[in-house]
Design a protein around this motif. Sequence first.
Motif, PDB file in Angstrom:
ATOM      1  N   ALA A   2       1.052   3.704   3.015  1.00  0.00           N
ATOM      2  CA  ALA A   2       1.090   3.203   4.398  1.00  0.00           C
ATOM      3  C   ALA A   2       2.517   3.063   4.941  1.00  0.00           C
ATOM      4  CB  ALA A   2       0.366   1.854   4.481  1.00  0.00           C
ATOM      5  N   ASP A   3       2.868   3.950   5.880  1.00  0.00           N
ATOM      6  CA  ASP A   3       4.133   3.762   6.612  1.00  0.00           C
ATOM      7  C   ASP A   3       3.919   2.744   7.722  1.00  0.00           C
ATOM      8  OD1 ASP A   3       5.273   5.818   5.150  1.00  0.00           O
ATOM      9  OD2 ASP A   3       4.607   7.341   6.585  1.00  0.00           O
ATOM     10  N   GLN A   4       2.712   2.751   8.237  1.00  0.00           N
ATOM     11  CA  GLN A   4       2.345   1.860   9.345  1.00  0.00           C
ATOM     12  C   GLN A   4       0.891   1.471   9.162  1.00  0.00           C
ATOM     13  OE1 GLN A   4       2.629   3.500  13.289  1.00  0.00           O
ATOM     14  NE2 GLN A   4       4.396   2.237  13.788  1.00  0.00           N
ATOM     15  N   VAL A   5       0.490   0.336   9.770  1.00  0.00           N
ATOM     16  CA  VAL A   5      -0.915  -0.069   9.665  1.00  0.00           C
ATOM     17  C   VAL A   5      -1.465  -0.445  11.039  1.00  0.00           C
ATOM     18  CG1 VAL A   5      -0.691  -0.953   7.298  1.00  0.00           C
ATOM     19  CG2 VAL A   5      -0.364  -2.517   9.217  1.00  0.00           C
ATOM     20  N   ALA A   6      -2.785  -0.489  11.131  1.00  0.00           N
ATOM     21  CA  ALA A   6      -3.463  -1.016  12.324  1.00  0.00           C
ATOM     22  C   ALA A   6      -4.500  -2.011  11.819  1.00  0.00           C
ATOM     23  CB  ALA A   6      -4.141   0.122  13.078  1.00  0.00           C
ATOM     24  N   LEU A   7      -4.653  -3.126  12.496  1.00  0.00           N
ATOM     25  CA  LEU A   7      -5.553  -4.184  12.026  1.00  0.00           C
ATOM     26  C   LEU A   7      -6.854  -4.188  12.805  1.00  0.00           C
ATOM     27  CD1 LEU A   7      -2.941  -7.115  11.808  1.00  0.00           C
ATOM     28  CD2 LEU A   7      -3.714  -5.603   9.961  1.00  0.00           C
ATOM     29  N   SER A   8      -7.943  -4.443  12.099  1.00  0.00           N
ATOM     30  CA  SER A   8      -9.221  -4.643  12.783  1.00  0.00           C
ATOM     31  C   SER A   8     -10.052  -5.658  12.000  1.00  0.00           C
ATOM     32  CB  SER A   8      -9.959  -3.316  12.988  1.00  0.00           C
ATOM     33  OG  SER A   8      -9.920  -2.549  11.822  1.00  0.00           O
ATOM     34  N   LEU A  18       0.864  -1.199   0.000  1.00  0.00           N
ATOM     35  CA  LEU A  18       0.000   0.000   0.000  1.00  0.00           C
ATOM     36  C   LEU A  18       0.895   1.241   0.000  1.00  0.00           C
ATOM     37  CD1 LEU A  18      -2.603  -1.106   2.728  1.00  0.00           C
ATOM     38  CD2 LEU A  18      -2.928  -1.128   0.242  1.00  0.00           C
ATOM     39  N   PRO A  19       0.956   1.947  -1.124  1.00  0.00           N
ATOM     40  CA  PRO A  19       1.938   3.029  -1.234  1.00  0.00           C
ATOM     41  C   PRO A  19       1.856   4.078  -0.132  1.00  0.00           C
ATOM     42  CG  PRO A  19       0.927   2.599  -3.362  1.00  0.00           C
ATOM     43  CD  PRO A  19       0.195   1.754  -2.369  1.00  0.00           C
ATOM     44  N   PHE A  42      -7.013  -4.103  -2.887  1.00  0.00           N
ATOM     45  CA  PHE A  42      -6.687  -5.462  -3.340  1.00  0.00           C
ATOM     46  C   PHE A  42      -7.576  -5.936  -4.483  1.00  0.00           C
ATOM     47  CE2 PHE A  42      -5.148  -5.076   0.963  1.00  0.00           C
ATOM     48  CZ  PHE A  42      -3.799  -5.264   0.714  1.00  0.00           C
ATOM     49  N   ARG A  43      -8.572  -5.153  -4.854  1.00  0.00           N
ATOM     50  CA  ARG A  43      -9.422  -5.551  -5.979  1.00  0.00           C
ATOM     51  C   ARG A  43      -8.920  -4.903  -7.279  1.00  0.00           C
ATOM     52  NH1 ARG A  43     -13.316  -8.276  -7.825  1.00  0.00           N
ATOM     53  NH2 ARG A  43     -13.605  -9.399  -5.875  1.00  0.00           N
ATOM     54  N   LEU A  44      -8.550  -3.642  -7.216  1.00  0.00           N
ATOM     55  CA  LEU A  44      -8.073  -2.997  -8.447  1.00  0.00           C
ATOM     56  C   LEU A  44      -6.588  -3.274  -8.687  1.00  0.00           C
ATOM     57  CD1 LEU A  44      -9.792   0.477  -8.620  1.00  0.00           C
ATOM     58  CD2 LEU A  44     -10.641  -1.773  -9.205  1.00  0.00           C
ATOM     59  N   GLY A  45      -5.926  -3.722  -7.652  1.00  0.00           N
ATOM     60  CA  GLY A  45      -4.493  -3.980  -7.743  1.00  0.00           C
ATOM     61  C   GLY A  45      -3.980  -4.116  -6.323  1.00  0.00           C
ATOM     62  N   LEU A  46      -2.744  -4.590  -6.168  1.00  0.00           N
ATOM     63  CA  LEU A  46      -2.223  -4.783  -4.803  1.00  0.00           C
ATOM     64  C   LEU A  46      -2.175  -3.467  -4.041  1.00  0.00           C
ATOM     65  CD1 LEU A  46       0.777  -7.258  -5.099  1.00  0.00           C
ATOM     66  CD2 LEU A  46      -1.477  -7.677  -4.097  1.00  0.00           C
ATOM     67  N   GLY A  47      -1.908  -2.390  -4.765  1.00  0.00           N
ATOM     68  CA  GLY A  47      -1.827  -1.081  -4.110  1.00  0.00           C
ATOM     69  C   GLY A  47      -3.164  -0.353  -4.108  1.00  0.00           C
ATOM     70  N   ASN A  64      -1.779   9.996  -3.123  1.00  0.00           N
ATOM     71  CA  ASN A  64      -1.096   9.826  -1.852  1.00  0.00           C
ATOM     72  C   ASN A  64      -1.977  10.310  -0.696  1.00  0.00           C
ATOM     73  OD1 ASN A  64       0.919   9.224  -0.085  1.00  0.00           O
ATOM     74  ND2 ASN A  64       1.976  11.190  -0.337  1.00  0.00           N
ATOM     75  N   PRO A  65      -3.036   9.544  -0.369  1.00  0.00           N
ATOM     76  CA  PRO A  65      -3.887   9.964   0.744  1.00  0.00           C
ATOM     77  C   PRO A  65      -3.113   9.863   2.061  1.00  0.00           C
ATOM     78  CG  PRO A  65      -4.427   7.721   0.094  1.00  0.00           C
ATOM     79  CD  PRO A  65      -3.411   8.222  -0.891  1.00  0.00           C
TER      80      PRO A  65
END
Length: 457
Positions: free
Chosen positions: A127-133, A124-125, A275-280, A289-290
């Motif tokens: 994302a420096d960090q992620v949180a999972l839910s 994910l271009p 993940f549907r239109l592409g990995l990113g 760049n949101p």
Amino acid sequence: MDHALTQASIEVEMMMAGFKQTKFEKSKRKYAESQQVLARGVASSLRSAMKPTPLFAESGEGPRIRDIDGNEYIDCLLAYGPLILGHAHPSLTDGVLVALKKSPAFGLQHEGEIQLARLLTEVLPCADQVALSGSGTEAVMLAIRLARAYTRRPKIVRFHGHYHGWSDSIFTSFPSADIRQSAGATGAKAERILPGTGGQSDNSLEDIILLPWNESEMLEQILREHKDQIAAVISEPIMCNSGCIKPRPGYLELIRELTSELSIVMILDEVITGFRLGLGGAHGKLNLNPDLVTVGKAMGGGIAISAVGGRREIMKQIEDGTVSHLGTLNGNGLAVTAAMATIEELAKDGGAAYRQMEQTTDQLVAGIRDALAKHSIPGLINHVGPVFHMMFTTETQVEHFDTFNKRDGAMYSRFAEKMLDRGVLNRPNGLWYVSAVHGEREIQETVRAVDSTLAEL
Ligand SMILES: Cc1ncc(COP(=O)(O)O)c(C=O)c1O
């Protein structure tokens, strides 16, 4: 309650009502039984829209699904999006079974979380960090909270026709009321925003500014006017929930420019497109760049998991305790394994799965368009990668939520019902998904089914 008695009384009732034998007999009976004990008879309200009855599934394999009456369908519903690898893909099931045997959840940290988080930051271009839910709704809740805490401002700008889950603070009436009514001549603030459901507190949407999408001038005016109050602009990158409408050229870039200039957080809700239109996701594809992105659905291939990814500076509020991020089953072994397996499968051979899905979908869409033309039925398809919206409409283009609302929804629902008879499952609102395992045979059968259904309509 005595369930044997309940069952018997349902059967008697049905016989008395002259309930005729149908192709969907068992599903109909089960639905009646389900309604006695499961609220509305379905686990998510939307599912009750399926005609002639919500179907009861028996099993699925690859691109096909079977119901308890023994009917088999080509599945273009794909569990409302997540089954990007089709049903029971071996990479997913094998991995998940191993994880299950180790224990479905630990409530402790585990290596898989780091691996998945690392993978997400790689693909994910933004994302420096992620949180999972666990769900898209939760991911959006977290993204909004991060934005409010970061900016110390209360308001969230969202758009008509977009859907961001069903939490109180963002769930507006869906599909939203007509744009012109509620946006008013001078912008969104003037009118009351309708809640998405009964039971939402009266003030839950007080901090929402609801705008028409794809309208640059109004967006700029509102953002500038209320800049000191606005924490975030949240948008689907493609309006998948209402017609698969694409952003006008430069529109998402304008959101980025304005939000950067005014120190507002830009959230792209990629719960469908991720993940549907592409990995990113769409932001990778469109080179955007949101500040924050939310992903879910296809990420877990059918197992519940979602994530928020974004700029370290914003995500760090979780680390320093400014923002709480909670969830008993967040990052559980099953979900993490499912997400790893799904993403790795999608990444194989330089993203071959995406090329396959795009090719298959192009072919399917072309076949349906030909059938619409052959039968002179006014309709169109908006199509983005392996997701498209088919609608019956006299409009020649649907690029706006108000033109989308002019489609004949009842006719589409009849069409979807007749497609079931011909062995194709698709959502009664017209949104289709294609998986990486739909192939030539599925396309040909589906196009034939569309052709004969349109002839009947
Ligand atoms: C764009 C978008 N965001 C959020 C959600 C909510 O996701 P979930 O149903 O997993 O809570 C959805 C669900 O359809 C969605 O389409």
